[in-house]
Design a protein around this motif. Structure first.
Motif, PDB file in Angstrom:
ATOM      1  N   GLN A  21       0.833  -1.209   0.000  1.00  0.00           N
ATOM      2  CA  GLN A  21       0.000   0.000   0.000  1.00  0.00           C
ATOM      3  C   GLN A  21       0.866   1.257   0.000  1.00  0.00           C
ATOM      4  O   GLN A  21       0.573   2.232  -0.701  1.00  0.00           O
ATOM      5  CB  GLN A  21      -0.923  -0.013   1.216  1.00  0.00           C
ATOM      6  N   HIS A  22       1.937   1.233   0.804  1.00  0.00           N
ATOM      7  CA  HIS A  22       2.847   2.383   0.867  1.00  0.00           C
ATOM      8  C   HIS A  22       3.513   2.609  -0.492  1.00  0.00           C
ATOM      9  O   HIS A  22       3.616   3.761  -0.966  1.00  0.00           O
ATOM     10  CB  HIS A  22       3.895   2.138   1.942  1.00  0.00           C
ATOM     11  N   LYS A  23       3.971   1.512  -1.122  1.00  0.00           N
ATOM     12  CA  LYS A  23       4.598   1.633  -2.440  1.00  0.00           C
ATOM     13  C   LYS A  23       3.631   2.233  -3.455  1.00  0.00           C
ATOM     14  O   LYS A  23       4.003   3.091  -4.272  1.00  0.00           O
ATOM     15  CB  LYS A  23       5.067   0.259  -2.928  1.00  0.00           C
ATOM     16  N   ALA A  24       2.387   1.746  -3.417  1.00  0.00           N
ATOM     17  CA  ALA A  24       1.393   2.238  -4.368  1.00  0.00           C
ATOM     18  C   ALA A  24       1.132   3.733  -4.165  1.00  0.00           C
ATOM     19  O   ALA A  24       0.995   4.500  -5.131  1.00  0.00           O
ATOM     20  CB  ALA A  24       0.095   1.444  -4.215  1.00  0.00           C
ATOM     21  N   HIS A  25       1.083   4.156  -2.890  1.00  0.00           N
ATOM     22  CA  HIS A  25       0.849   5.578  -2.586  1.00  0.00           C
ATOM     23  C   HIS A  25       2.008   6.440  -3.089  1.00  0.00           C
ATOM     24  O   HIS A  25       1.797   7.503  -3.708  1.00  0.00           O
ATOM     25  CB  HIS A  25       0.673   5.747  -1.077  1.00  0.00           C
TER      26      HIS A  25
ATOM     27  N   LYS B 129       2.380  11.295 -10.689  1.00  0.00           N
ATOM     28  CA  LYS B 129       1.644  12.553 -10.815  1.00  0.00           C
ATOM     29  C   LYS B 129       2.568  13.742 -11.073  1.00  0.00           C
ATOM     30  O   LYS B 129       2.243  14.651 -11.854  1.00  0.00           O
ATOM     31  CB  LYS B 129       0.830  12.776  -9.537  1.00  0.00           C
ATOM     32  N   PHE B 130       3.743  13.730 -10.411  1.00  0.00           N
ATOM     33  CA  PHE B 130       4.633  14.894 -10.510  1.00  0.00           C
ATOM     34  C   PHE B 130       5.944  14.583 -11.227  1.00  0.00           C
ATOM     35  O   PHE B 130       6.921  15.312 -11.078  1.00  0.00           O
ATOM     36  CB  PHE B 130       4.941  15.421  -9.103  1.00  0.00           C
ATOM     37  N   ARG B 131       5.973  13.490 -12.004  1.00  0.00           N
ATOM     38  CA  ARG B 131       7.208  13.087 -12.674  1.00  0.00           C
ATOM     39  C   ARG B 131       7.762  14.193 -13.573  1.00  0.00           C
ATOM     40  O   ARG B 131       8.978  14.360 -13.694  1.00  0.00           O
ATOM     41  CB  ARG B 131       6.962  11.813 -13.479  1.00  0.00           C
TER      42      ARG B 131
ATOM     43  N   LYS C 207      11.790  10.407  -3.663  1.00  0.00           N
ATOM     44  CA  LYS C 207      10.786   9.349  -3.506  1.00  0.00           C
ATOM     45  C   LYS C 207      11.219   8.076  -4.243  1.00  0.00           C
ATOM     46  O   LYS C 207      11.037   6.959  -3.753  1.00  0.00           O
ATOM     47  CB  LYS C 207       9.434   9.816  -4.053  1.00  0.00           C
ATOM     48  N   ILE C 208      11.786   8.269  -5.437  1.00  0.00           N
ATOM     49  CA  ILE C 208      12.247   7.113  -6.218  1.00  0.00           C
ATOM     50  C   ILE C 208      13.361   6.385  -5.475  1.00  0.00           C
ATOM     51  O   ILE C 208      13.371   5.157  -5.373  1.00  0.00           O
ATOM     52  CB  ILE C 208      12.725   7.567  -7.620  1.00  0.00           C
ATOM     53  N   LYS C 209      14.303   7.139  -4.930  1.00  0.00           N
ATOM     54  CA  LYS C 209      15.397   6.528  -4.176  1.00  0.00           C
ATOM     55  C   LYS C 209      14.882   5.816  -2.929  1.00  0.00           C
ATOM     56  O   LYS C 209      15.383   4.760  -2.539  1.00  0.00           O
ATOM     57  CB  LYS C 209      16.420   7.592  -3.797  1.00  0.00           C
ATOM     58  N   MET C 210      13.866   6.427  -2.305  1.00  0.00           N
ATOM     59  CA  MET C 210      13.294   5.806  -1.116  1.00  0.00           C
ATOM     60  C   MET C 210      12.680   4.440  -1.458  1.00  0.00           C
ATOM     61  O   MET C 210      12.841   3.464  -0.723  1.00  0.00           O
ATOM     62  CB  MET C 210      12.229   6.708  -0.518  1.00  0.00           C
ATOM     63  N   LEU C 211      11.962   4.373  -2.588  1.00  0.00           N
ATOM     64  CA  LEU C 211      11.377   3.094  -3.010  1.00  0.00           C
ATOM     65  C   LEU C 211      12.458   2.049  -3.262  1.00  0.00           C
ATOM     66  O   LEU C 211      12.295   0.876  -2.929  1.00  0.00           O
ATOM     67  CB  LEU C 211      10.539   3.286  -4.282  1.00  0.00           C
ATOM     68  N   GLU C 212      13.565   2.500  -3.874  1.00  0.00           N
ATOM     69  CA  GLU C 212      14.645   1.560  -4.185  1.00  0.00           C
ATOM     70  C   GLU C 212      15.279   0.992  -2.925  1.00  0.00           C
ATOM     71  O   GLU C 212      15.784  -0.131  -2.914  1.00  0.00           O
ATOM     72  CB  GLU C 212      15.703   2.258  -5.037  1.00  0.00           C
TER      73      GLU C 212
END
Length: 720
Positions: free
Chosen positions: A445-449, A456-458, A470-475
């Motif tokens: 759910q967190h990843k999807a959010h 949205k803001f890419r 945010k991208i680095k955080m997901l990685e």
């Protein structure tokens, strides 16, 4: 490093120990130590991290010197609060200010590069250090990289070794240091630690990067679904395909005792080789003394007597007798030759020998399969005080709730350890899996959010830096695995049409094989379509004989056997595996029993007993014991029986399949008579208990509770 330890301290200590070491290698070793600071729990782990590099300089003969160096380095690495250094004589001293290793290493590297450039331009470069075997160093570096991912353990070439009797292959990660110490005979621990091993059966991988730790003196119950490799694991350990320290004595109860003229009790006593050799020496010395040759023999005889007294040799026959008695051998049976016993009784002898010899590691595979209820209750009590390490596979839920101190759960090619007995394991594992699933779902759910924000803001320039963060955080998020739901075991007996009673009836039946050995004197019993009858009794009291009389395979010598004319009996033999053709597939075997049907019908029949997909097309000899049992169930039900007679149906079945069998029996619309010793199954399905005893068959109104109390009283065991 944790704390601030001077690079010069470490490097100076290494140079003092090995003056000829190359400067680059010395700096590299220091970096390895820095990476591991805070993770080194012992000098052995320091050795595992840098030993190979030092051997590249010092050679294999300097192992002791390297060990001493690692002990000193550990003291330095463990000094997290004090800033320390080395005095002129090599003693540890405090420094006035800390120096960070990486900063000093960088400065030294820069200094060397500048010096190298100068001497190269001048054309007079001179290498003052000793020559290092860089091929060795490259190999050491490769091993070190593997260690970083495998807890500082050296990885051998993982040679594949084949176990000839079942075609399994194994590869194992071993510590070079531990192997060397074991070869020297300097390993004293009785713990068994097998790190990062793989086991394959043909193309099928049973274990992948699994680890096994057995603490000395604990009792481990190994559980898991049929076919996952529990028996294979025991065989790999007992055959030494999976290496354990050679100082650990081990015994695997798998093969029955060879039948010969040796008496049963003597067969057990012979397991104590020290006692046997001393008794033999005593007899030889006594014979020589009696013949007049006393030259120095009396002193040796006294020494032998002393050793016999130390090992309490005089108490050994009584201890062996107690074990044999508990496993069902009466006084007469203990004095019989082993060749007079059946295979099942010789397996009991093998178990008795193991219990008597008491190895450091005892491996048991389904020890209750060969035992009646009385022997099982005795074994439960005996093993609760077992003092060495025990690893056993069992399907008996009651046995698993009484004997083990720990449960090893085999699933997903790994082993998970749980403290406590089976019921505690089920509770803990269920809660653990629920928590893991909740964590996985929350992360998804967190990843999807976060991904929604990124999408949205890419392409928004003002939010570009935030999107990148945010991208680095997901990685960086840990990769959580979705919990794989293991499908429940389902067994389905075919539906039947009702039959009017009487269905099966024995009136005043007597039976014997020979006139002077009466099996049954005068029995009268009956069963109908609602019957759920369990037959219990000690081995040799006629349980299987009674089943054969009911089925009509044996005719009474007196009395009447009456059965319904439309009765179709499905019989499951305790020796069902011996009746399977191991050279063909399950589909082919079912077809041979009832030819002329479409292949889809055979596969559907096998599928109703959990033998589906490619499993149904494999040769039967590649299936586990439990899977073979399911094939036998499927074959038994091909003629759509309306009455089931099951002789020890739980042998080789895992706990989940036994529970599925209980549900299938309760749903079955026909009658059931079974011989069983699995307490949980009996309590789940039994409506009537028949006890074979004293040449008769009696129904116990109190059911299994009454029978258990009777047996416990006979064994003088405490009631629960």
């Amino acid at each position: 490093m944790t704390g601030c330890v001077d690079l010069i301290i470490v490097q100076d200590l290494i140079r003092r120990t090995f003056p000829v070491i190359d400067e680059e290698l010395c700096t590299y070793i220091t970096g390895v130590l820095e990476d591991g600071t805070g993770h080194f729990a012992s000098s052995d782990e320091v050795y595992d991290a840098i030993g190979d590099y030092l051997h590249a300089v010092a050679g294999e003969d300097e192992d002791h010197l390297i060990e001493q160096l690692c002990q000193q380095l550990l003291k330095i690495l463990k000094s997290e609060t004090d800033d320390i250094g080395l005095g002129q004589n090599g003693e540890i001293r405090k420094l006035a200010a800390p120096v960070h290793l990486r900063e000093v290493a960088a400065e030294q590297e820069l200094k060397r590069n500048v010096e190298n450039e100068i001497v190269t331009i001048a054309g007079v470069r001179k290498d003052c250090s000793a020559q290092v075997d860089y091929k060795k160093l490259e190999k050491a570096d490769a091993r070190s990289k593997v260690k970083q991912g495998k807890r500082s353990k050296e990885v051998d070439n993982k040679p594949k070794q084949c176990l000839e009797d079942n075609g399994a292959t194994v590869s194992q990660t071993t510590s070079r240091r531990e192997t060397r110490l074991d070869a020297k005979g300097t390993v004293y621990t009785k713990d068994v630690r097998i790190e990062l091993f793989d086991i394959a059966f043909g193309d099928r991988l049973l274990f992948k990067d699994a680890s096994l730790l057995l603490i000395s003196g604990r009792r481990y119950g190994l559980v898991g679904r049929n076919g996952l490799g529990k028996t294979t694991l025991l065989r790999m350990i007992s055959s030494n395909q999976l290496k354990i320290p050679s100082n650990i004595s081990m015994l695997h109860v798998e093969q029955e005792v060879v039948g010969d003229d040796t008496l049963a009790i003597q067969s057990v006593l012979e397991c104590d080789e020290l006692r046997e050799s001393l008794l033999k020496e005593e007899a030889e010395i006594t014979k020589k003394i009696n013949s007049g040759d006393e030259s120095g023999l009396q002193t040796r005889l006294n020494e032998v007597y002393t050793k016999l007294q130390e090992i309490e040799a005089d108490k050994a026959p009584a201890r062996a007798s107690v074990i044999l008695s508990g496993l069902g051998f009466d006084t007469k049976g203990q004095q019989q030759a082993t060749k007079l016993f059946s295979g099942g009784w010789r397996m009991r002898l093998a178990l008795a020998r193991a219990l008597f010899s008491k190895p450091d590691l005892l491996l048991l595979d389904e020890p209750t399969n060969m035992l009646d209820m009385k022997a099982i209750l005795w074994l439960e009590s005996y093993l609760q005080s077992w003092s060495t390490t025990l690893l056993f596979v069992s399907h008996d839920r009651q046995f698993l709730d009484v004997v083990p101190t720990d449960i090893l759960h085999l699933h997903s090619k790994h082993l998970d350890s749980y403290r406590g007995a089976y019921s505690n394991f089920i509770k803990t594992m269920t809660e653990k899996l629920k928590n893991q699933q909740r964590e996985y779902e929350a992360q998804q759910q967190h990843k999807a959010h976060v991904q929604e924000f990124i999408d949205k803001f890419r392409y928004n320039a003002k939010r570009a830096s935030l999107v990148q963060s945010k991208i680095k955080m997901l990685e960086k998020l840990p990769e959580l695995q979705k919990i794989e739901k293991i499908g429940g075991v389902v067994l389905n007996f075919p539906p039947t049409e009702p039959l009017a009673p009487p269905i099966i009836q024995l009136d005043d039946v007597a039976f014997h094989y020979v006139p002077d050995k009466i099996i049954f004197g005068d029995i009268s019993v009956s069963a109908n379509m609602e019957s759920r009858i369990c037959i219990v009794g000690e081995n040799g009291t006629g349980k299987s004989t009674l089943l054969k009389i009911i089925m009509g395979e044996l005719s009474p010598v007196r009395g009447i056997r009456h059965v319904h004319r439309n009765l179709r009996i499905g019989y499951f033999s305790q020796h069902h595996i011996d009746q399977l053709d191991m050279t063909i597939s399950s589909v082919e075997f079912i077809a041979s029993k009832l030819p002329g049907k479409p292949v889809e019908e055979y596969r559907r029949q096998l599928g109703s007993f959990g033998v589906s997909g490619d499993l149904a097309l494999q040769q039967i000899n590649t299936l586990s014991g439990g899977q073979k049992s399911r094939v036998a169930f499927a074959a038994m039900c091909m003629n759509r029986p309306n009455f089931l007679i099951l002789d020890e149906p739980t042998n080789h079945l895992d706990v989940e399949t036994i529970e599925a069998l209980a549900k299938a029996i309760n749903k079955f619309t026909g009658g059931v008579i079974l011989v069983a010793h699995d307490e949980r199954l009996i309590r789940s399905v039994c409506k009537e208990l028949w006890v074979c005893q004293d040449k008769s068959v009696k129904a116990l109104e109190g059911g299994f509770d009454e029978y258990r109390a009777i047996v416990q009283a006979e064994l003088e065991l405490p009631t629960k």
